[in-house]
Design an enzyme around this catalytic site. Sequence first.
Site, mmCIF file in Angstrom:
data_model
loop_
_atom_site.group_PDB
_atom_site.id
_atom_site.type_symbol
_atom_site.label_atom_id
_atom_site.label_comp_id
_atom_site.label_asym_id
_atom_site.label_seq_id
_atom_site.Cartn_x
_atom_site.Cartn_y
_atom_site.Cartn_z
ATOM 1 N N LYS A 269 0.834 -1.208 0.000
ATOM 2 C CA LYS A 269 0.000 0.000 0.000
ATOM 3 C C LYS A 269 0.865 1.252 0.000
ATOM 4 O O LYS A 269 1.815 1.346 0.768
ATOM 5 C CB LYS A 269 -0.885 0.031 1.254
ATOM 6 N N THR A 302 -7.048 10.083 8.165
ATOM 7 C CA THR A 302 -6.715 8.815 7.509
ATOM 8 C C THR A 302 -6.343 7.723 8.517
ATOM 9 O O THR A 302 -5.822 6.692 8.122
ATOM 10 C CB THR A 302 -5.528 8.999 6.535
ATOM 11 N N GLY A 304 -6.490 4.572 10.301
ATOM 12 C CA GLY A 304 -7.233 3.318 10.119
ATOM 13 C C GLY A 304 -7.506 2.937 8.671
ATOM 14 O O GLY A 304 -8.234 1.975 8.418
ATOM 15 N N THR A 305 -6.915 3.651 7.727
ATOM 16 C CA THR A 305 -7.156 3.297 6.307
ATOM 17 C C THR A 305 -6.664 1.879 6.011
ATOM 18 O O THR A 305 -7.282 1.152 5.236
ATOM 19 C CB THR A 305 -6.435 4.266 5.338
ATOM 20 N N GLY A 306 -5.532 1.496 6.624
ATOM 21 C CA GLY A 306 -4.958 0.180 6.345
ATOM 22 C C GLY A 306 -5.864 -0.939 6.848
ATOM 23 O O GLY A 306 -6.156 -1.897 6.117
ATOM 24 N N CYS A 307 -6.325 -0.812 8.103
ATOM 25 C CA CYS A 307 -7.233 -1.816 8.669
ATOM 26 C C CYS A 307 -8.492 -1.902 7.810
ATOM 27 O O CYS A 307 -9.003 -2.987 7.521
ATOM 28 C CB CYS A 307 -7.657 -1.426 10.084
HETATM 29 N N1 LIG Z 1 -5.098 10.453 1.373
HETATM 30 C C1 LIG Z 1 -5.509 9.330 0.757
HETATM 31 N N2 LIG Z 1 -6.338 9.404 -0.299
HETATM 32 C C2 LIG Z 1 -6.765 8.290 -0.928
HETATM 33 N N3 LIG Z 1 -6.413 7.060 -0.565
HETATM 34 C C3 LIG Z 1 -5.589 6.908 0.475
HETATM 35 C C4 LIG Z 1 -5.080 8.034 1.202
HETATM 36 N N4 LIG Z 1 -4.274 7.587 2.205
HETATM 37 C C5 LIG Z 1 -4.283 6.238 2.116
HETATM 38 N N5 LIG Z 1 -5.052 5.823 1.067
HETATM 39 C C6 LIG Z 1 -5.326 4.443 0.662
HETATM 40 O O1 LIG Z 1 -5.733 3.750 1.838
HETATM 41 C C7 LIG Z 1 -5.270 2.418 1.830
HETATM 42 C C8 LIG Z 1 -4.408 2.162 3.072
HETATM 43 O O2 LIG Z 1 -3.097 2.622 2.808
HETATM 44 P P1 LIG Z 1 -2.018 3.114 3.846
HETATM 45 O O3 LIG Z 1 -0.726 3.078 3.127
HETATM 46 O O4 LIG Z 1 -2.450 4.407 4.420
HETATM 47 O O5 LIG Z 1 -2.121 1.989 4.958
HETATM 48 P P2 LIG Z 1 -1.640 1.997 6.470
HETATM 49 O O6 LIG Z 1 -0.449 2.847 6.622
HETATM 50 O O7 LIG Z 1 -1.537 0.598 6.863
HETATM 51 O O8 LIG Z 1 -2.855 2.688 7.222
HETATM 52 P P3 LIG Z 1 -3.038 2.864 8.833
HETATM 53 O O9 LIG Z 1 -1.818 2.364 9.499
HETATM 54 O O10 LIG Z 1 -3.308 4.314 9.037
HETATM 55 O O11 LIG Z 1 -4.238 2.054 9.173
HETATM 56 C C9 LIG Z 1 -4.516 2.273 0.517
HETATM 57 O O12 LIG Z 1 -5.405 1.758 -0.455
HETATM 58 C C10 LIG Z 1 -4.113 3.684 0.181
HETATM 59 O O13 LIG Z 1 -3.898 3.848 -1.205
HETATM 60 C C1 LIG Z 2 -5.398 -1.573 17.438
HETATM 61 C C2 LIG Z 2 -4.792 -1.029 16.204
HETATM 62 N N1 LIG Z 2 -4.639 -1.842 15.153
HETATM 63 C C3 LIG Z 2 -4.087 -1.367 14.005
HETATM 64 C C4 LIG Z 2 -3.674 -0.063 13.900
HETATM 65 C C5 LIG Z 2 -3.043 0.437 12.622
HETATM 66 O O1 LIG Z 2 -3.701 1.471 12.084
HETATM 67 C C6 LIG Z 2 -3.863 0.765 15.028
HETATM 68 N N2 LIG Z 2 -3.493 2.056 15.011
HETATM 69 N N3 LIG Z 2 -4.415 0.254 16.159
HETATM 70 MG MG LIG Z 3 -1.251 -0.397 8.579
#
Ligand SMILES: Nc1ncnc2c1ncn2[C@@H]1O[C@H](COP(=O)(O)OP(=O)(O)OP(=O)(O)O)[C@@H](O)[C@H]1O
Ligand SMILES: Cc1ncc(CO)c(N)n1
Ligand SMILES: [Mg+2]
Length: 586
Positions: A269, A302, A304-307
């Site tokens: 990602k 943003t 929690g976007t990854g989860c």
């Molecule tokens: N500002 C943004 N606009 C559009 N899409 C985004 C944006 N930020 C993240 N994304 C998308 O969100 C998804 C999660 O990506 P990201 O790289 O942020 O994950 P992450 O770091 O694990 O997230 P987190 O740790 O905050 O939960 C991907 O599909 C990414 O392309």
């Molecule tokens: C509990 C928990 N899981 C995953 C993430 C990653 O976003 C977070 N910040 N907190």
């Molecule tokens: Mg993540």
Amino acid sequence: MINPGRPIQSFTQVLASSRHVSAAAIKTTIRKYQHPTPTVFFMGFSACPQALSSAPIHHQFQFLHSISRGLRRTRVSNLRAMQQEEEPKPSGRLRVPHVLTVAGSDSGAGAGIQADMKACAARRVYCSTVITAVTAQNTVGVQGVNIVTEDFVREQLKSVLSDMCPDVVKTGMLPSPGIVKVLCQSLKEFQVRALVVDPVMVSTSGDVLAGSSILASFRDELLPLADIVTPNLREASALLGGAPLETVADMHSAAKSIHNIGPRNVLVKGGDLPSSSDAVDVLFDGKEFYEFRSARVNTSNTHGTGCTLASSIAAELARGSSVLSAIKIAKRYVESALDYSKDMHIGGGRQGPFDHLMRLKDSALNLCARRPFSPNDLLLYAVTDSRMNKKWGRSMSDAVKSAIEGGATIVQLREKDADTRDFLEAAKTCLAICRSHGVPLLINDRIDIALACDADGVHVGQSDMPARVARTILGPDKIIGVSCKTPEQAKKAWIDGADYIGCGGVYPTNTKENNLTVGLEGLKTVCLESKLPVVAIGGIGISNVRPVMELGVSNLKGVAVVSALFDRESVSTETQNLLKVIMAST
Ligand SMILES: Nc1ncnc2c1ncn2[C@@H]1O[C@H](COP(=O)(O)OP(=O)(O)OP(=O)(O)O)[C@@H](O)[C@H]1O
Ligand SMILES: Cc1ncc(CO)c(N)n1
Ligand SMILES: [Mg+2]
């Protein structure tokens, strides 16, 4: 005789005929039976089917049990075929898609278990939860972590997996190698269709959620079981020993290297890729690379976007999508939730949560809570008509304003031939007027317009959207009225969750063509049978309103009027005069 590819039903029947036991009794026993099955039975009976009918009955149950699990073993690539071959369902009961998330709790509820549950709810998939850690967390950072014991993680896993048969398992925060081990053991014991691994290590605030001791467990135990793993840039780098990832080309080579660890698909990602104006994610499936791009939403919400991305991928897989379309849909979902939430404000830290269900701003925009519907609102119900407005050269909002000034207690926009865009704009203006006077505004028939302008409700006819469906779409707080001519229709409206019924035509009218006149008698009959409050409609005006209001039935609460208000020179004067007569006859 034995073919593990066939549905359990067939085995039940085989067993029933060979042992003279009813199929229902066997199924009940299988359902209650919760012990892990030694593989040896499965292997033995598969190799030697004859052994089945001579085996002790409890071994046969174990065998059936292991087959039912074996059927669920099939992984993502076989998902569609599996769904077509599923066990026959008991009549009237639907099996819903189900994701189990194994993750940590985020007290701020933007990430972790809370994000997973909201994402699954938004994507219409059931979500069960195994909690691995409880974090004290907010928009500033992580203030504390309390890890759940391995034994209790195992117990939660067993509770869910042995009974509820999730389609897909999604993992998030796995805070210790011991917990990874427990999870892998459970996944081997209770097979699921797909495993989605989000290798959470560090929160965006920079706090450690799983230390580097986790890397070996991820690489050696969990990733080889995964159908898809979704590292962000930092996690991908950590899995590969620390090489920095700075470009999309770096993401390609990282995806390929992580694929060598064993997962079927790797999605790197790029939410945090500094050099890219798009939000780019890179997938490698062992053969091809795919880039998923969307416009980067300009927001700091943003967290929690990854989860959310990982659990939405899991949700789509549970619904039967391929990996590629699951990612496409999940990414589009994250993008639209971020866009919806970009101007939301929760917490004072650097990175706020976003709104997974895309509904919170509706409440934020109506800061003063709306008064709940009261049957007395039906007293003088003004229904607009575009032809009459045209004839008198009035805009919809001018007509509504005058009716409210004259004393109308509720307003309905009944615009049969307006363009949708014009209608929506006019409805928004009318809503602002109604809100400032505390008068509810309903939309005739057009649920889409009511939703788009957040009107107070809708009024539907017998050939419009059924009230039950409208209630599901609009939610419990909106007002729903239904036109009814008979006691049966009134009863149905009540069962369907309507708030009131409109009954008529009481008198002959030109507003509605081919409209059956029910007369005062018909109105009275419906009122006496109706459990809902009633508003009378059809040809009612100042000259004939008195007999309606004097009908003497307590649930007749008012009259709805079109021509008598809007096919007149002064709408407010007519409304005022009509209201006086109504008041005098109640
Ligand atoms: N500002 C943004 N606009 C559009 N899409 C985004 C944006 N930020 C993240 N994304 C998308 O969100 C998804 C999660 O990506 P990201 O790289 O942020 O994950 P992450 O770091 O694990 O997230 P987190 O740790 O905050 O939960 C991907 O599909 C990414 O392309
Ligand atoms: C509990 C928990 N899981 C995953 C993430 C990653 O976003 C977070 N910040 N907190
Ligand atoms: Mg993540």
